[in-house]
Design a protein around this motif. Structure first.
Motif, PDB file in Angstrom:
ATOM      1  N   HIS A 248       0.848  -1.183   0.000  1.00 25.00           N
ATOM      2  CA  HIS A 248       0.000   0.000   0.000  1.00 25.00           C
ATOM      3  C   HIS A 248       0.892   1.244   0.000  1.00 25.00           C
ATOM      4  O   HIS A 248       2.110   1.149   0.185  1.00 25.00           O
ATOM      5  N   ILE A 263      -3.012   4.787   7.281  1.00 25.96           N
ATOM      6  CA  ILE A 263      -4.157   4.811   6.375  1.00 25.96           C
ATOM      7  C   ILE A 263      -3.796   4.055   5.097  1.00 25.96           C
ATOM      8  O   ILE A 263      -2.694   4.217   4.568  1.00 25.96           O
ATOM      9  N   ASP A 264      -4.728   3.254   4.608  1.00 24.83           N
ATOM     10  CA  ASP A 264      -4.635   2.673   3.271  1.00 24.83           C
ATOM     11  C   ASP A 264      -5.758   3.265   2.421  1.00 24.83           C
ATOM     12  O   ASP A 264      -6.933   3.166   2.782  1.00 24.83           O
ATOM     13  N   SER A 265      -5.399   3.859   1.298  1.00 23.61           N
ATOM     14  CA  SER A 265      -6.384   4.437   0.384  1.00 23.61           C
ATOM     15  C   SER A 265      -6.397   3.598  -0.885  1.00 23.61           C
ATOM     16  O   SER A 265      -5.505   3.701  -1.729  1.00 23.61           O
ATOM     17  N   TYR A 266      -7.425   2.755  -1.021  1.00 20.57           N
ATOM     18  CA  TYR A 266      -7.401   1.709  -2.041  1.00 20.57           C
ATOM     19  C   TYR A 266      -7.442   2.262  -3.467  1.00 20.57           C
ATOM     20  O   TYR A 266      -6.747   1.769  -4.356  1.00 20.57           O
ATOM     21  N   TYR A 316     -13.527   2.987   0.067  1.00 20.40           N
ATOM     22  CA  TYR A 316     -12.654   4.147   0.047  1.00 20.40           C
ATOM     23  C   TYR A 316     -11.308   3.901   0.726  1.00 20.40           C
ATOM     24  O   TYR A 316     -10.260   4.009   0.087  1.00 20.40           O
ATOM     25  N   GLU A 317     -11.321   3.580   2.043  1.00 20.92           N
ATOM     26  CA  GLU A 317     -10.039   3.471   2.727  1.00 20.92           C
ATOM     27  C   GLU A 317     -10.172   2.774   4.071  1.00 20.92           C
ATOM     28  O   GLU A 317     -11.273   2.591   4.604  1.00 20.92           O
ATOM     29  N   HIS A 319      -8.591   3.378   7.886  1.00 17.89           N
ATOM     30  CA  HIS A 319      -7.888   4.328   8.751  1.00 17.89           C
ATOM     31  C   HIS A 319      -7.779   3.684  10.116  1.00 17.89           C
ATOM     32  O   HIS A 319      -8.745   3.662  10.893  1.00 17.89           O
ATOM     33  N   TYR A 323     -12.921   1.332   8.782  1.00 17.48           N
ATOM     34  CA  TYR A 323     -13.011   1.303   7.326  1.00 17.48           C
ATOM     35  C   TYR A 323     -14.073   2.287   6.850  1.00 17.48           C
ATOM     36  O   TYR A 323     -15.191   2.300   7.383  1.00 17.48           O
ATOM     37  N   CYS A 331     -12.900   6.029  -7.271  1.00 14.38           N
ATOM     38  CA  CYS A 331     -12.283   4.749  -6.921  1.00 14.38           C
ATOM     39  C   CYS A 331     -12.664   3.655  -7.920  1.00 14.38           C
ATOM     40  O   CYS A 331     -11.836   2.801  -8.274  1.00 14.38           O
TER      41      CYS A 331
END
Length: 414
Positions: A248, A263-266, A316-317, A319, A323, A331
């Motif tokens: 990520h 945070i992962d922002s897909y 979305y992401e 955090h 989620y 996206c």
């Protein structure tokens, strides 16, 4: 049978007849939506007779006449219709591209101190005069594409001027990278970010769109200094922003590139995978491309594994332990392009099927069949958010039109 040379391992993949049909159908459906729905909506509703384009358009196409006009929206409209004209030759697209170019140069560019204003009042006078690097990136992106489409030397010169501002005023020399925000006269602001609440002096989002902007400019201006900076940006994304342990991207940093949040922002993960691939291809650096392609696939795999619903939609992401499961329009668009990119790198038809499944979800849930364009957001249970405007500071024709352009080019050429 159609063929595609895959750069990752140098073999020649021969796609199955079924994959050829699936790709052709996907391309044709997306292209039809692009021309008859997305671009048509902006042609019909976006033009402000008093100048430029409306700063906000509600879900049903109604403009908010007093709404502020943001540089990101204007620059993305400029890029969209410049590309549409370059690919399809429609004079209406050229007219809208020229309108956006003129308005950006005349109103958003700070002719005294350099850079671009973040926003204007509805009448075109400056509102928020702080300098956001993100906004300057999109100004370069739109203006360089306008030159590519129309040959306007004014647009090229303005792009180059903004590039020079970024390299002299915005670049952080000790650790490299680019600072997020400045006051109008290039001083450090009390807080970073367009909303003035951020603590991160460097961000993933700004760097990936600088990467995109420099890629676009390098296509039309083969400058040695720009070449070096584009190469550096690729390596910054890979070495500082990409996390090889999780596959990520890290999102927020201080000057020393220390990560500030978990945070992962897909959508950004998948988007960055294909933007990195595009940048390496434009540089025509085979060794760099060989390094990038596995990372692009890894970013796509992780986002699909952790952020994708069974129905093909992408959330979305993440955090921390929470989620955000909102289904945002951009996206989904990035998922489709990123999956096609992974398919073309690897030859694995799983990715083509994934792109098609997301497109089927978009057709069923996200395309607004009553008013046109796409809904900007859909709830986790599949209901469109009718309160979110189709045009605003951030909402624009860029992500889903770019998806259409990419699929038109990628799936017509293999």
């Amino acid at each position: 049978m159609k063929r595609f040379v895959v750069g990752l391992i140098g073999f020649l993949f021969v796609f199955s007849a079924q994959a050829n049909v699936e790709a052709d159908t996907l391309r044709d459906e997306v292209l039809k939506d692009l021309k008859e729905n997305v671009l048509h909506f902006w042609e019909k509703y976006a033009v402000d007779p008093s100048g430029g384009f409306y700063g906000m358009i509600l879900n049903d196409g109604t403009p908010r006449l007093d709404e502020a006009k943001g540089v990101v929206l204007n620059a993305r409209i400029l890029w969209t219709f410049s590309t549409a004209y370059r690919l399809f030759g429609d004079e209406n697209y050229k007219h809208l591209a020229n309108r956006a170019q003129r308005y950006l140069i005349d109103h958003f560019i700070d002719k005294e101190l350099g850079g671009v204003y973040w926003s204007l009042h509805a009448d075109g006078t400056p509102l928020d005069t702080e300098k956001q690097t993100y906004g300057m990136a999109f100004a370069i992106y739109g203006l360089s594409e306008h030159f590519r489409a129309t040959g306007s030397t004014e647009s090229l010169m303005q792009s180059i001027d903004l590039y020079k501002v970024l390299e002299t005023q915005v670049r952080e020399f000790e650790n490299d990278g680019y600072i997020e925000s400045f006051t109008r006269n290039w001083q450090v602001p009390p807080k970073y970010g367009y909303d003035g609440t951020g603590l991160a002096s460097k961000t993933m989002n700004t760097h990936i769109h600088l990467l995109e902007a420099y890629t676009s400019l390098y296509r039309v201006w083969r400058n040695e200094g720009l070449q070096k900076r584009l190469n550096t940006l690729i390596n910054l994304v890979v070495d500082k922003i990409y996390n090889p342990e999780t596959n990520h991207l890290k999102l927020f940093f201080n000057n020393q590139w220390e990560s500030l949040e978990d945070i992962d922002s897909y959508g950004h993960d998948i988007e960055t995978g294909w933007l990195l691939t595009e940048a390496a291809e434009v540089l025509e650096d085979k060794a760099l491309l060989k390094r990038i392609e596995p990372i692009a696939v890894n970013l796509t795999d992780a986002a699909l594994k952790e952020g994708r619903n069974e129905d093909g939609s992408l959330i979305y992401e993440r955090h921390g332990a929470d989620y955000q499961r909102t289904l945002s329009w951009w996206c989904q668009a990035e998922t489709i392009v990123g999956c096609v990119n992974a398919w073309q790198i690897s030859g694995n038809e799983h990715y083509l099927h994934a792109a098609d499944k997301t497109w089927e979800w978009v057709k069923a849930r996200m395309i607004d069949k009553e008013h046109g364009e796409w809904f900007r957001s859909v709830t986790p249970d599949g209901m469109p958010d009718l309160k979110t405007p189709k045009a605003s500071m951030w909402n624009c024709p860029y992500h889903n039109s770019r998806m259409g352009f990419e699929l038109f080019l990628r799936l017509s050429a293999y």
